[in-house]
Design a protein around this motif. Structure first.
Motif, PDB file in Angstrom:
ATOM      1  N   LYS A  33      11.995  16.251  33.397  1.00 23.73           N
ATOM      2  CA  LYS A  33      11.794  16.198  31.946  1.00 23.73           C
ATOM      3  C   LYS A  33      13.024  15.548  31.309  1.00 23.73           C
ATOM      4  O   LYS A  33      13.380  14.447  31.662  1.00 23.73           O
ATOM      5  CB  LYS A  33      11.467  17.557  31.382  1.00 23.73           C
ATOM      6  CG  LYS A  33      10.143  18.079  31.901  1.00 23.73           C
ATOM      7  CD  LYS A  33       9.515  19.064  30.991  1.00 23.73           C
ATOM      8  CE  LYS A  33       8.150  19.427  31.560  1.00 23.73           C
ATOM      9  NZ  LYS A  33       7.362  20.176  30.660  1.00 23.73           N
ATOM     10  N   ASP A  34      13.723  16.215  30.407  1.00 23.98           N
ATOM     11  CA  ASP A  34      14.840  15.584  29.707  1.00 23.98           C
ATOM     12  C   ASP A  34      16.204  16.067  30.194  1.00 23.98           C
ATOM     13  O   ASP A  34      17.213  15.847  29.530  1.00 23.98           O
ATOM     14  CB  ASP A  34      14.709  15.809  28.202  1.00 23.98           C
ATOM     15  CG  ASP A  34      14.732  17.286  27.841  1.00 23.98           C
ATOM     16  OD1 ASP A  34      14.501  18.124  28.737  1.00 23.98           O
ATOM     17  OD2 ASP A  34      14.977  17.609  26.661  1.00 23.98           O
ATOM     18  N   LYS A  35      16.253  16.697  31.384  1.00 27.35           N
ATOM     19  CA  LYS A  35      17.518  17.215  31.905  1.00 27.35           C
ATOM     20  C   LYS A  35      17.736  16.689  33.320  1.00 27.35           C
ATOM     21  O   LYS A  35      16.799  16.299  34.008  1.00 27.35           O
ATOM     22  CB  LYS A  35      17.505  18.742  31.918  1.00 27.35           C
ATOM     23  CG  LYS A  35      17.390  19.346  30.530  1.00 27.35           C
ATOM     24  CD  LYS A  35      17.341  20.851  30.591  1.00 27.35           C
ATOM     25  CE  LYS A  35      17.175  21.400  29.176  1.00 27.35           C
ATOM     26  NZ  LYS A  35      16.915  22.836  29.176  1.00 27.35           N
ATOM     27  N   ASN A  36      19.002  16.691  33.748  1.00 25.91           N
ATOM     28  CA  ASN A  36      19.348  16.302  35.108  1.00 25.91           C
ATOM     29  C   ASN A  36      19.682  17.538  35.925  1.00 25.91           C
ATOM     30  O   ASN A  36      20.237  18.516  35.408  1.00 25.91           O
ATOM     31  CB  ASN A  36      20.544  15.347  35.116  1.00 25.91           C
ATOM     32  CG  ASN A  36      20.164  13.973  34.638  1.00 25.91           C
ATOM     33  OD1 ASN A  36      19.107  13.458  34.966  1.00 25.91           O
ATOM     34  ND2 ASN A  36      21.034  13.371  33.842  1.00 25.91           N
ATOM     35  N   TYR A  37      19.366  17.456  37.210  1.00 27.42           N
ATOM     36  CA  TYR A  37      19.607  18.552  38.133  1.00 27.42           C
ATOM     37  C   TYR A  37      20.284  18.006  39.385  1.00 27.42           C
ATOM     38  O   TYR A  37      20.219  16.807  39.661  1.00 27.42           O
ATOM     39  CB  TYR A  37      18.293  19.257  38.484  1.00 27.42           C
ATOM     40  CG  TYR A  37      17.679  19.907  37.274  1.00 27.42           C
ATOM     41  CD1 TYR A  37      17.979  21.221  36.945  1.00 27.42           C
ATOM     42  CD2 TYR A  37      16.827  19.201  36.435  1.00 27.42           C
ATOM     43  CE1 TYR A  37      17.440  21.813  35.812  1.00 27.42           C
ATOM     44  CE2 TYR A  37      16.279  19.783  35.302  1.00 27.42           C
ATOM     45  CZ  TYR A  37      16.591  21.086  34.997  1.00 27.42           C
ATOM     46  OH  TYR A  37      16.081  21.670  33.873  1.00 27.42           O
ATOM     47  N   ILE A  38      20.913  18.898  40.135  1.00 30.13           N
ATOM     48  CA  ILE A  38      21.610  18.498  41.341  1.00 30.13           C
ATOM     49  C   ILE A  38      21.210  19.433  42.476  1.00 30.13           C
ATOM     50  O   ILE A  38      21.017  20.633  42.258  1.00 30.13           O
ATOM     51  CB  ILE A  38      23.147  18.506  41.121  1.00 30.13           C
ATOM     52  CG1 ILE A  38      23.883  17.873  42.294  1.00 30.13           C
ATOM     53  CG2 ILE A  38      23.662  19.912  40.821  1.00 30.13           C
ATOM     54  CD1 ILE A  38      25.357  17.593  42.016  1.00 30.13           C
ATOM     55  N   ALA A  39      21.053  18.854  43.664  1.00 26.22           N
ATOM     56  CA  ALA A  39      20.761  19.623  44.870  1.00 26.22           C
ATOM     57  C   ALA A  39      21.979  19.537  45.780  1.00 26.22           C
ATOM     58  O   ALA A  39      22.477  18.440  46.062  1.00 26.22           O
ATOM     59  CB  ALA A  39      19.533  19.060  45.573  1.00 26.22           C
ATOM     60  N   LEU A  40      22.465  20.706  46.202  1.00 28.01           N
ATOM     61  CA  LEU A  40      23.662  20.790  47.028  1.00 28.01           C
ATOM     62  C   LEU A  40      23.354  21.504  48.335  1.00 28.01           C
ATOM     63  O   LEU A  40      22.610  22.478  48.356  1.00 28.01           O
ATOM     64  CB  LEU A  40      24.762  21.570  46.299  1.00 28.01           C
ATOM     65  CG  LEU A  40      25.178  21.052  44.924  1.00 28.01           C
ATOM     66  CD1 LEU A  40      26.152  22.027  44.273  1.00 28.01           C
ATOM     67  CD2 LEU A  40      25.807  19.676  45.048  1.00 28.01           C
ATOM     68  N   GLU A  50      21.017  27.364  52.835  1.00 26.51           N
ATOM     69  CA  GLU A  50      20.077  27.156  51.741  1.00 26.51           C
ATOM     70  C   GLU A  50      20.568  26.031  50.850  1.00 26.51           C
ATOM     71  O   GLU A  50      21.767  25.821  50.695  1.00 26.51           O
ATOM     72  CB  GLU A  50      19.958  28.421  50.898  1.00 26.51           C
ATOM     73  CG  GLU A  50      19.297  29.559  51.614  1.00 26.51           C
ATOM     74  CD  GLU A  50      19.100  30.764  50.719  1.00 26.51           C
ATOM     75  OE1 GLU A  50      18.829  30.573  49.519  1.00 26.51           O
ATOM     76  OE2 GLU A  50      19.231  31.876  51.227  1.00 26.51           O
ATOM     77  N   ILE A  51      19.621  25.333  50.249  1.00 30.10           N
ATOM     78  CA  ILE A  51      19.954  24.295  49.280  1.00 30.10           C
ATOM     79  C   ILE A  51      20.108  24.962  47.921  1.00 30.10           C
ATOM     80  O   ILE A  51      19.305  25.808  47.538  1.00 30.10           O
ATOM     81  CB  ILE A  51      18.864  23.213  49.248  1.00 30.10           C
ATOM     82  CG1 ILE A  51      18.873  22.465  50.576  1.00 30.10           C
ATOM     83  CG2 ILE A  51      19.075  22.258  48.070  1.00 30.10           C
ATOM     84  CD1 ILE A  51      17.747  21.472  50.729  1.00 30.10           C
ATOM     85  N   PHE A  52      21.162  24.601  47.211  1.00 30.78           N
ATOM     86  CA  PHE A  52      21.421  25.132  45.877  1.00 30.78           C
ATOM     87  C   PHE A  52      20.964  24.114  44.845  1.00 30.78           C
ATOM     88  O   PHE A  52      21.266  22.927  44.962  1.00 30.78           O
ATOM     89  CB  PHE A  52      22.923  25.400  45.671  1.00 30.78           C
ATOM     90  CG  PHE A  52      23.492  26.437  46.590  1.00 30.78           C
ATOM     91  CD1 PHE A  52      23.263  27.787  46.374  1.00 30.78           C
ATOM     92  CD2 PHE A  52      24.284  26.065  47.665  1.00 30.78           C
ATOM     93  CE1 PHE A  52      23.792  28.747  47.211  1.00 30.78           C
ATOM     94  CE2 PHE A  52      24.827  27.019  48.509  1.00 30.78           C
ATOM     95  CZ  PHE A  52      24.582  28.367  48.287  1.00 30.78           C
ATOM     96  N   LEU A  53      20.245  24.580  43.838  1.00 29.17           N
ATOM     97  CA  LEU A  53      19.805  23.729  42.734  1.00 29.17           C
ATOM     98  C   LEU A  53      20.468  24.210  41.452  1.00 29.17           C
ATOM     99  O   LEU A  53      20.465  25.410  41.156  1.00 29.17           O
ATOM    100  CB  LEU A  53      18.286  23.797  42.570  1.00 29.17           C
ATOM    101  CG  LEU A  53      17.452  23.304  43.753  1.00 29.17           C
ATOM    102  CD1 LEU A  53      15.978  23.584  43.519  1.00 29.17           C
ATOM    103  CD2 LEU A  53      17.684  21.820  43.994  1.00 29.17           C
ATOM    104  N   GLU A  66      25.226  24.301  35.748  1.00 31.74           N
ATOM    105  CA  GLU A  66      24.740  25.507  35.105  1.00 31.74           C
ATOM    106  C   GLU A  66      23.659  26.129  35.974  1.00 31.74           C
ATOM    107  O   GLU A  66      22.807  25.413  36.525  1.00 31.74           O
ATOM    108  CB  GLU A  66      24.144  25.194  33.727  1.00 31.74           C
ATOM    109  CG  GLU A  66      25.145  24.723  32.712  1.00 31.74           C
ATOM    110  CD  GLU A  66      24.498  24.438  31.358  1.00 31.74           C
ATOM    111  OE1 GLU A  66      23.245  24.391  31.268  1.00 31.74           O
ATOM    112  OE2 GLU A  66      25.245  24.251  30.393  1.00 31.74           O
ATOM    113  N   ASN A  67      23.691  27.444  36.101  1.00 34.24           N
ATOM    114  CA  ASN A  67      22.640  28.148  36.819  1.00 34.24           C
ATOM    115  C   ASN A  67      21.313  27.963  36.100  1.00 34.24           C
ATOM    116  O   ASN A  67      21.265  27.863  34.878  1.00 34.24           O
ATOM    117  CB  ASN A  67      22.950  29.644  36.915  1.00 34.24           C
ATOM    118  CG  ASN A  67      24.082  29.928  37.869  1.00 34.24           C
ATOM    119  OD1 ASN A  67      24.257  29.239  38.874  1.00 34.24           O
ATOM    120  ND2 ASN A  67      24.855  30.948  37.565  1.00 34.24           N
ATOM    121  N   ILE A  68      20.248  27.928  36.862  1.00 33.02           N
ATOM    122  CA  ILE A  68      18.908  27.854  36.297  1.00 33.02           C
ATOM    123  C   ILE A  68      18.391  29.287  36.228  1.00 33.02           C
ATOM    124  O   ILE A  68      18.023  29.869  37.241  1.00 33.02           O
ATOM    125  CB  ILE A  68      17.988  26.964  37.160  1.00 33.02           C
ATOM    126  CG1 ILE A  68      18.600  25.566  37.317  1.00 33.02           C
ATOM    127  CG2 ILE A  68      16.598  26.888  36.546  1.00 33.02           C
ATOM    128  CD1 ILE A  68      17.917  24.707  38.351  1.00 33.02           C
TER     129      ILE A  68
END
Length: 102
Positions: A33-40, A50-53, A66-68
């Protein structure tokens, strides 16, 4: 958007709740949508890691994670990341088939 994991990936150090640090490889930065996210992915070679989002915010040279907190948002981000993985696997399979044909 960055590529999925490659050998020259960036790393981010997360400070965990217990105060310890965890070095993670950046797998992808992707929009939903209108935000960016990162997978670590932790870079400790643990096959069960585990992958962190996180929500990803760039402020010039600085980045903020920021935590989701919202379950609906997390599900949406998780689904988008799964689609990225599926697309990367498909691209890899097609690339191997093209190499085999040559």
């Amino acid at each position: 958007m960055t590529d999925l994991y490659n050998e020259e990936c960036d790393q981010i150090t997360l400070t965990l709740e217990d105060g310890s640090d965890l070095v993670c490889d950046v797998i992808s930065v992707f929009p939903v949508k209108d935000k960016n996210y990162i997978a670590l992915l932790p870079s400790n070679d643990d096959p069960d890691a585990e992958i962190f989002l996180y929500r990803f915010i760039e402020n010039g040279e600085e980045i903020e994670l920021e935590n989701i907190e919202d379950d609906e948002e997390f599900d949406m981000v998780s689904d988008a990341f799964d689609e990225l993985l599926d697309a990367a696997e498909f691209d890899e399979m097609v690339g191997e088939e093209l190499e085999d044909e040559e």
